[in-house]
Design an enzyme around this catalytic site. Structure first.
Site, PDB file in Angstrom:
ATOM      1  N   HIS A  48     -45.321  10.106  -8.532  1.00 53.97           N
ATOM      2  CA  HIS A  48     -44.682   9.397  -7.431  1.00 53.97           C
ATOM      3  C   HIS A  48     -44.316  10.437  -6.366  1.00 53.97           C
ATOM      4  CE1 HIS A  48     -41.912   5.853  -6.219  1.00 53.97           C
ATOM      5  NE2 HIS A  48     -42.187   6.601  -5.172  1.00 53.97           N
ATOM      6  N   GLU A  80     -47.992   6.360  -7.297  1.00 49.90           N
ATOM      7  CA  GLU A  80     -46.968   5.422  -6.874  1.00 49.90           C
ATOM      8  C   GLU A  80     -46.382   5.851  -5.545  1.00 49.90           C
ATOM      9  OE1 GLU A  80     -44.159   5.790 -10.038  1.00 49.90           O
ATOM     10  OE2 GLU A  80     -45.060   4.149 -11.141  1.00 49.90           O
ATOM     11  N   HIS A 201     -40.140   2.178 -15.971  1.00 51.43           N
ATOM     12  CA  HIS A 201     -38.827   2.659 -15.532  1.00 51.43           C
ATOM     13  C   HIS A 201     -37.798   2.550 -16.644  1.00 51.43           C
ATOM     14  CE1 HIS A 201     -36.528   4.348 -12.110  1.00 51.43           C
ATOM     15  NE2 HIS A 201     -35.531   4.022 -12.892  1.00 51.43           N
TER      16      HIS A 201
HETATM   17  C1  LIG Z   1     -41.473   3.397  -9.752  1.00 53.59           C
HETATM   18  C2  LIG Z   1     -40.651   3.934 -10.853  1.00 53.59           C
HETATM   19  O1  LIG Z   1     -39.864   3.270 -11.440  1.00 53.59           O
HETATM   20  C3  LIG Z   1     -40.878   5.295 -11.256  1.00 53.59           C
HETATM   21  O2  LIG Z   1     -42.203   5.445 -11.445  1.00 53.59           O
HETATM   22  C4  LIG Z   1     -40.556   6.337 -10.251  1.00 53.59           C
HETATM   23  O3  LIG Z   1     -41.574   7.284 -10.272  1.00 53.59           O
HETATM   24  C5  LIG Z   1     -39.330   7.068 -10.630  1.00 53.59           C
HETATM   25  O4  LIG Z   1     -39.155   8.021  -9.615  1.00 53.59           O
HETATM   26  P1  LIG Z   1     -38.281   9.329  -9.924  1.00 53.59           P
HETATM   27  O5  LIG Z   1     -39.027  10.098 -10.995  1.00 53.59           O
HETATM   28  O6  LIG Z   1     -38.234  10.014  -8.597  1.00 53.59           O
HETATM   29  O7  LIG Z   1     -36.955   8.817 -10.437  1.00 53.59           O
HETATM   30  N1  LIG Z   2     -43.455   3.411 -13.035  1.00 52.71           N
HETATM   31  C1  LIG Z   2     -42.491   4.004 -13.941  1.00 52.71           C
HETATM   32  C2  LIG Z   2     -42.766   5.459 -14.083  1.00 52.71           C
HETATM   33  O1  LIG Z   2     -43.818   5.929 -13.679  1.00 52.71           O
HETATM   34  C3  LIG Z   2     -41.790   6.344 -14.739  1.00 52.71           C
HETATM   35  O2  LIG Z   2     -40.480   5.841 -14.683  1.00 52.71           O
HETATM   36  P1  LIG Z   2     -39.416   6.617 -15.609  1.00 52.71           P
HETATM   37  O3  LIG Z   2     -39.948   6.568 -17.018  1.00 52.71           O
HETATM   38  O4  LIG Z   2     -39.335   8.027 -15.098  1.00 52.71           O
HETATM   39  O5  LIG Z   2     -38.141   5.839 -15.450  1.00 52.71           O
END
Ligand SMILES: CC(=O)[C@@H](O)[C@H](O)COP(=O)(O)O
Ligand SMILES: NCC(=O)COP(=O)(O)O
Length: 251
Positions: A48, A80, A201
């Protein structure tokens, strides 16, 4: 009777980059983390790249795209981001297997909500169409709202990613079964509308199997924060095997 399809594990490497960025030494390596996880059986990598580059940086995204293309062509790359910020430059340049559209603001601490329909539909539609025309699967980050799934399909999405923080936070509370049932209904509504379902998440070793046993047909889970935390204790390969075991236990 056909065997139920299995859920793909996509490892999110944001938090490896977060630690790496605390010193100008290039360690821990995001690329090496990806290689170890994929070697151990992970099905894909998620990143992301936020506009403030707090963790994953543009060069990480390009390097990972090259690594997967060269050494793991069967693995999926999922990028993402907010398509109205910086995500589309990566989609156009790198054409990952999947783009997950997330409605985060530029300064948000982490992702904490999904898209809203009908409000977001018309501005999303052209970017979804462009992304799909590039051969990239589109997944929309969504709250577990059954009533919004038909609109997500109508705007052109291939998949939705159910935002699972609410599930994770509800476990061990009196609302746990009620909240989990909402995810079941949201997944069913998405599939009835012709969408496939991802989830992510705050998923972890502790909550993953229960979620996958209850929620039907989850194609992919993307897991980062808890995964990297586990990898700090177990190593990337053992952590990967642990999560794959949780997925198998749920079948
Ligand atoms: C979209 C989501 O829920 C996660 O994939 C996101 O990548 C979390 O981002 P951070 O790692 O910056 O918290
Ligand atoms: N889309 C969720 C992700 O890529 C990772 O979320 P998290 O496990 O770091 O909360």
């Amino acid at each position: 009777m056909s065997t139920p399809m299995s859920t793909a594990l996509s490892v999110n490497l944001n938090k490896v980059a977060l630690v790496r960025n605390t010193r100008p030494l290039g360690i821990p390596s995001v690329l090496f983390a990806a290689a170890l996880c994929l070697d151990a059986g992970a099905h894909g990598i998620t990143v992301h790249p936020r506009p403030d580059e707090r963790h994953i940086r543009p060069q990480d995204v390009r390097d990972l795209a090259g690594l997967l293309k060269k050494d793991w062509p069967a693995a999926e790359f999922n990028i993402e981001g907010n398509p109205f910020h910086n995500l589309m430059e990566f989609v156009r340049e790198l054409r990952p297997h999947q783009a997950t559209f997330v409605p985060d603001s530029q300064t948000q601490a982490t992702s904490d909500h999904g898209w809203s329909f009908p409000e977001d539909a018309e501005r999303l539609r052209p970017l979804i169409a462009e992304t799909r025309a590039l051969g990239v699967r589109v997944s929309l980050f969504m709250d577990p709202a059954p009533e919004m799934m038909a609109a997500a399909k109508a705007v052109g999405a291939d998949r939705v990613e159910l935002y699972t923080e609410g599930y994770a936070a509800s476990r061990d509370t009196s609302k746990a079964s009620q909240v989990l049932q909402l995810y079941v209904e949201a997944a069913r509504a998405a599939q009835a509308a012709g969408l496939e379902v991802n989830a992510g998440h705050d998923l972890s070793r502790d909550n993953l199997s229960e979620f996958l046993r209850a929620v039907p047909g989850v194609r992919e889970v993307s897991i980062g924060h808890a995964f990297v935390s586990d990898a700090l204790e177990l190593g990337y390969a053992a952590a990967t095997r642990e999560y794959l075991r949780r997925i198998e236990e749920a079948r």
